[in-house]
Design an enzyme around this catalytic site. Structure first.
Site, mmCIF file in Angstrom:
data_model
loop_
_atom_site.group_PDB
_atom_site.id
_atom_site.type_symbol
_atom_site.label_atom_id
_atom_site.label_comp_id
_atom_site.label_asym_id
_atom_site.label_seq_id
_atom_site.Cartn_x
_atom_site.Cartn_y
_atom_site.Cartn_z
ATOM 1 C CD GLU A 141 19.556 -42.196 14.658
ATOM 2 O OE1 GLU A 141 18.957 -41.269 14.106
ATOM 3 O OE2 GLU A 141 19.070 -42.880 15.571
HETATM 4 N N1 CAA Z 1 17.754 -37.350 0.934
HETATM 5 C C1 CAA Z 1 17.504 -38.046 -0.204
HETATM 6 N N2 CAA Z 1 18.498 -38.438 -1.051
HETATM 7 C C2 CAA Z 1 19.757 -38.085 -0.730
HETATM 8 C C3 CAA Z 1 20.077 -37.360 0.452
HETATM 9 C C4 CAA Z 1 19.009 -36.969 1.271
HETATM 10 N N3 CAA Z 1 19.229 -36.281 2.397
HETATM 11 N N4 CAA Z 1 21.418 -37.186 0.509
HETATM 12 C C5 CAA Z 1 21.923 -37.771 -0.596
HETATM 13 N N5 CAA Z 1 20.928 -38.322 -1.335
HETATM 14 C C6 CAA Z 1 21.049 -39.006 -2.623
HETATM 15 C C7 CAA Z 1 21.808 -38.118 -3.608
HETATM 16 O O1 CAA Z 1 20.908 -37.240 -4.277
HETATM 17 C C8 CAA Z 1 22.409 -39.125 -4.540
HETATM 18 O O2 CAA Z 1 21.419 -39.553 -5.467
HETATM 19 P P1 CAA Z 1 21.736 -39.721 -7.059
HETATM 20 O O3 CAA Z 1 22.842 -40.721 -7.120
HETATM 21 O O4 CAA Z 1 20.442 -40.184 -7.591
HETATM 22 O O5 CAA Z 1 22.175 -38.382 -7.510
HETATM 23 C C9 CAA Z 1 22.712 -40.309 -3.629
HETATM 24 O O6 CAA Z 1 21.859 -40.164 -2.500
HETATM 25 C C10 CAA Z 1 24.162 -40.347 -3.194
HETATM 26 O O7 CAA Z 1 24.455 -39.111 -2.564
HETATM 27 P P2 CAA Z 1 25.944 -38.691 -2.157
HETATM 28 O O8 CAA Z 1 26.832 -38.852 -3.363
HETATM 29 O O9 CAA Z 1 25.884 -37.377 -1.487
HETATM 30 O O10 CAA Z 1 26.333 -39.834 -1.122
HETATM 31 P P3 CAA Z 1 27.688 -40.113 -0.366
HETATM 32 O O11 CAA Z 1 28.106 -41.504 -0.630
HETATM 33 O O12 CAA Z 1 28.677 -39.030 -0.658
HETATM 34 O O13 CAA Z 1 27.233 -40.090 1.161
HETATM 35 C C11 CAA Z 1 26.764 -39.185 3.323
HETATM 36 C C12 CAA Z 1 26.691 -39.017 1.782
HETATM 37 C C13 CAA Z 1 25.983 -37.986 3.849
HETATM 38 C C14 CAA Z 1 28.184 -39.128 3.817
HETATM 39 C C15 CAA Z 1 26.063 -40.510 3.716
HETATM 40 O O14 CAA Z 1 26.850 -41.628 3.345
HETATM 41 C C16 CAA Z 1 25.792 -40.595 5.202
HETATM 42 O O15 CAA Z 1 24.801 -40.030 5.680
HETATM 43 N N6 CAA Z 1 26.638 -41.325 5.973
HETATM 44 C C17 CAA Z 1 26.394 -41.585 7.381
HETATM 45 C C18 CAA Z 1 25.559 -42.818 7.537
HETATM 46 C C19 CAA Z 1 24.913 -42.901 8.882
HETATM 47 O O16 CAA Z 1 24.380 -41.928 9.397
HETATM 48 N N7 CAA Z 1 24.942 -44.096 9.464
HETATM 49 C C20 CAA Z 1 24.357 -44.327 10.727
HETATM 50 C C21 CAA Z 1 23.359 -45.452 10.648
HETATM 51 S S1 CAA Z 1 22.080 -45.461 11.823
HETATM 52 C C22 CAA Z 1 22.794 -45.788 13.306
HETATM 53 O O17 CAA Z 1 23.638 -45.089 13.707
HETATM 54 C C23 CAA Z 1 22.385 -46.984 14.069
HETATM 55 C C24 CAA Z 1 21.432 -46.906 15.136
HETATM 56 O O18 CAA Z 1 20.816 -47.919 15.328
HETATM 57 C C25 CAA Z 1 21.150 -45.795 16.064
#
Ligand code: CAA
Length: 379
Positions: A363
């Site tokens: 996550e």
């Molecule tokens: N809420 C709503 N929208 C959001 C947001 C939020 N918290 N954060 C970013 N966004 C939006 C931005 O506003 C942007 O929108 P626009 O293009 O319209 O402006 C868009 O999303 C892209 O934002 P970023 O450019 O900031 O995105 P990024 O590519 O740089 O990524 C990141 C940001 C935080 C690194 C994200 O990729 C991330 O959270 N990565 C980790 C993923 C993750 O947690 N994976 C785990 C999956 S679940 C799991 O683990 C499995 C399980 O079963 C337990």
């Protein structure tokens, strides 16, 4: 905890009761078997835990994010695997709450709340982990339907779940509207479970690869009814879900501390219980202090999310980072207090350390939490 409401305490006490009576006695069995603990799932459904985070109008208990965290904390105190086996249903269903149409909410949420349907979250892929936007699974429009092709990795609850929130590319050329989410049912033609992972910890919950080969989904299964919102739905979901993983870490750390206290009181060396030695006392004091700090962050961040306060996403990331690092440290230190016995499977403590490690990874790795926190600070 003076600031907990009566309702908060009700969920906490009920979860502690089920954790002690049902989860703890079975934790070792399912860790060894690496099988989904259906009997535990039934007990959690019976206690109403799958409805905690779901609003009353959709058949849930209308509880808060804090209520959910209190349940996760207590379950994880007895078994980290059961903690995630439960809370991954919140992760899977948050996309529906965050972005689903009224029709999708009415169709699915009551069944999830009752425990009749389990749900999983399919975001990560082989080549798209931390960089979630780079996922490749595609959904092509085909008349009034969509065709899904590709694979997902690390699908927690995969195989056991009846419903999957699946994130797919619907507009490869778009930068910000590239991804959409779909609700895919188990048994859909072309949708299969691939490799089942053999894991270090959280062994009672399946983590699998899911495979989509010409899986046809109806327009009504497109989350929110409009393409291009998938990444926002995913990010909104992860914001809401992070205190839950933090609560899992908190519960593991608390459970490990309690075992270490009992062992340190009973274990005699140099003619005295080892809890009479200052080095053991220091270790216990550090663990207890870090756990209490983690608890405050988990409770405060979940309340901030509930109230939609500014900076709540940042606090959720801080809680996930701090509580899961605390889980790793406290469980490792607890094994140290048990000494050689702690390393052996005869005692329950090594399982806590194995279960804790993944909380720093899934996550959003703790490195990603720092990215989220730093971006929020610098914005
Ligand atoms: N809420 C709503 N929208 C959001 C947001 C939020 N918290 N954060 C970013 N966004 C939006 C931005 O506003 C942007 O929108 P626009 O293009 O319209 O402006 C868009 O999303 C892209 O934002 P970023 O450019 O900031 O995105 P990024 O590519 O740089 O990524 C990141 C940001 C935080 C690194 C994200 O990729 C991330 O959270 N990565 C980790 C993923 C993750 O947690 N994976 C785990 C999956 S679940 C799991 O683990 C499995 C399980 O079963 C337990």
């Amino acid at each position: 905890m003076p600031f907990l409401t009566d309702n908060n305490r009700m969920w906490r006490d009920k979860a502690r009761d089920v954790a002690e009576k049902v989860v703890r006695p079975l934790a070792r069995k399912y860790d060894e078997l690496q099988e989904y603990p259906w009997e535990i799932k039934d007990a959690l459904a019976e206690a109403g835990f799958f409805g905690v985070w779901i609003p009353k109008e959709y058949g849930g208990a209308g509880g808060t994010v804090l209520d959910l965290c209190l349940v996760i904390e207590q379950l994880s105190r007895a078994c980290g695997g059961v903690g995630v086996m439960y809370c991954v249903n919140a992760l899977g269903s948050f996309p529906i709450l965050v972005g689903g149409t009224e029709e999708q909410k009415k169709k699915w949420l009551p069944k999830i709340a009752s425990g009749e349907k389990l749900i999983a979250f399919c975001l990560s892929e082989k080549y798209a982990g931390s960089d979630a936007q780079s996922l490749r699974l595609e959904a092509r429009p085909d008349g009034k339907t969509w065709l899904l092709n590709g694979e997902k990795k690390w699908t927690t609850n995969g195989g056991a779940a009846d419903l999957y929130s699946v994130f797919a590319v619907t507009d490869p050329a778009s930068k910000s509207r590239r991804i959409s989410a779909f609700l895919v049912e188990k048994g859909a033609p072309g949708f299969t479970v691939g490799k089942v992972e053999d894991k270090m910890g959280i062994r009672c919950v399946p983590v699998v690869e899911t495979v989509f080969k010409d899986v046809r989904v109806d327009a009504s299964q497109l989350l929110g009814g409009e393409p291009g919102m998938g990444f926002h739905h995913a990010m909104g979901t992860l914001d809401l879900a992070r205190p839950g993983v933090a609560a899992q870490g908190l519960g593991l750390a608390q459970g490990a501390l309690e075992f270490a206290m009992v062992y340190a009181a009973r274990r005699q060396q140099f003619g005295a219980p080892i809890n009479s030695f200052q080095m053991t006392q220091q270790s216990l004091a550090d663990m207890a202090t870090q756990i209490e700090a983690a608890r405050q962050l988990v409770y405060a961040s979940s309340t901030a999310l509930e109230k939609k306060l500014p900076g709540a996403g940042k606090m959720a990331a801080m809680a996930k980072l701090f509580a899961t690092d605390t889980a790793m440290k406290a469980t490792t230190d607890a094994v140290q207090i048990f000494g050689g016995y702690g390393y052996m499977k005869d005692y329950p403590i090594e399982k806590y350390m194995r279960d804790a490690k993944i909380t720093q990874i899934y996550e959003g790795t703790n490195q990603i939490q720092k990215v989220v926190i730093a971006r929020s600070l610098l914005r």
